[in-house]
Design a protein around this motif. Structure first.
Motif, short mmCIF file in Angstrom:
data_model
loop_
_atom_site.label_atom_id
_atom_site.label_comp_id
_atom_site.label_asym_id
_atom_site.label_seq_id
_atom_site.Cartn_x
_atom_site.Cartn_y
_atom_site.Cartn_z
N GLN A 70 0.83 -1.20 0.00
CA GLN A 70 0.00 0.00 0.00
C GLN A 70 0.87 1.26 0.00
OE1 GLN A 70 -2.55 0.19 3.44
NE2 GLN A 70 -3.79 1.83 2.59
N ARG A 73 2.76 1.58 -3.47
CA ARG A 73 1.87 2.05 -4.54
C ARG A 73 1.54 3.53 -4.38
NH1 ARG A 73 0.12 -3.10 -3.58
NH2 ARG A 73 -1.55 -2.45 -2.18
N GLN A 74 1.30 3.96 -3.15
CA GLN A 74 1.00 5.37 -2.92
C GLN A 74 2.19 6.26 -3.28
OE1 GLN A 74 -0.57 6.32 0.97
NE2 GLN A 74 -0.06 8.48 0.76
N GLU A 78 2.28 9.09 -6.26
CA GLU A 78 2.55 10.50 -5.93
C GLU A 78 3.76 11.06 -6.67
OE1 GLU A 78 3.06 10.57 -1.69
OE2 GLU A 78 0.92 10.32 -1.30
#
Length: 129
Positions: A70, A73-74, A78
């Motif tokens: 998680q 991927r974030q 970004e």
């Protein structure tokens, strides 16, 4: 990380600490926080030709529950642009699977590290009228 370095015969707490301090830049580092608890950290270091993900650590109590994927991927969403993402992982580290599940592929290796790259994603097409 200690277990991986011990397995490779490379554990030296002073060297590990100094290597971290030599590369640490607070402007590129984020603390991973879950509620009021510090769960880990990650650094994203931009260079002209790539974006390096470094110092990605999660406390053992937060590993194996999907948090790493998680966060990765974030961070990639970004910072996504025309540059590939790069990182290195210790030989034999289970973290390699996390990176490969998230689009990283083998680039090169040496006796200690495996270098992985995630090619930039194709820009999304504009919506059709």
């Amino acid at each position: 990380m200690r277990a991986d370095l011990e397995r490779l015969g490379r554990w030296d707490p002073l060297r590990v600490r100094q290597r971290f301090l030599d590369a640490f830049e607070s402007a590129h580092t984020s603390v991973i926080q879950i509620d009021d608890e510090k769960a880990g950290l990650i650094a994203v270091r931009p260079e002209s030709d790539s974006i390096w993900i470094e110092h990605f650590y999660l406390q053992p109590t937060h590993q194996g529950r999907g948090l790493g994927g998680q966060v990765l991927r974030q961070i990639m969403a970004e910072h996504e642009d025309h540059r590939p993402f790069r990182l290195n992982v210790l030989q034999g580290s289970p973290a390699r699977h996390l990176y490969e599940r998230n689009g990283f592929v083998f680039e090169r290796e040496d006796s200690i590290d495996v270098f992985l790259v995630a090619p930039p994603r194709a820009p999304s097409s504009p919506p059709r009228p």
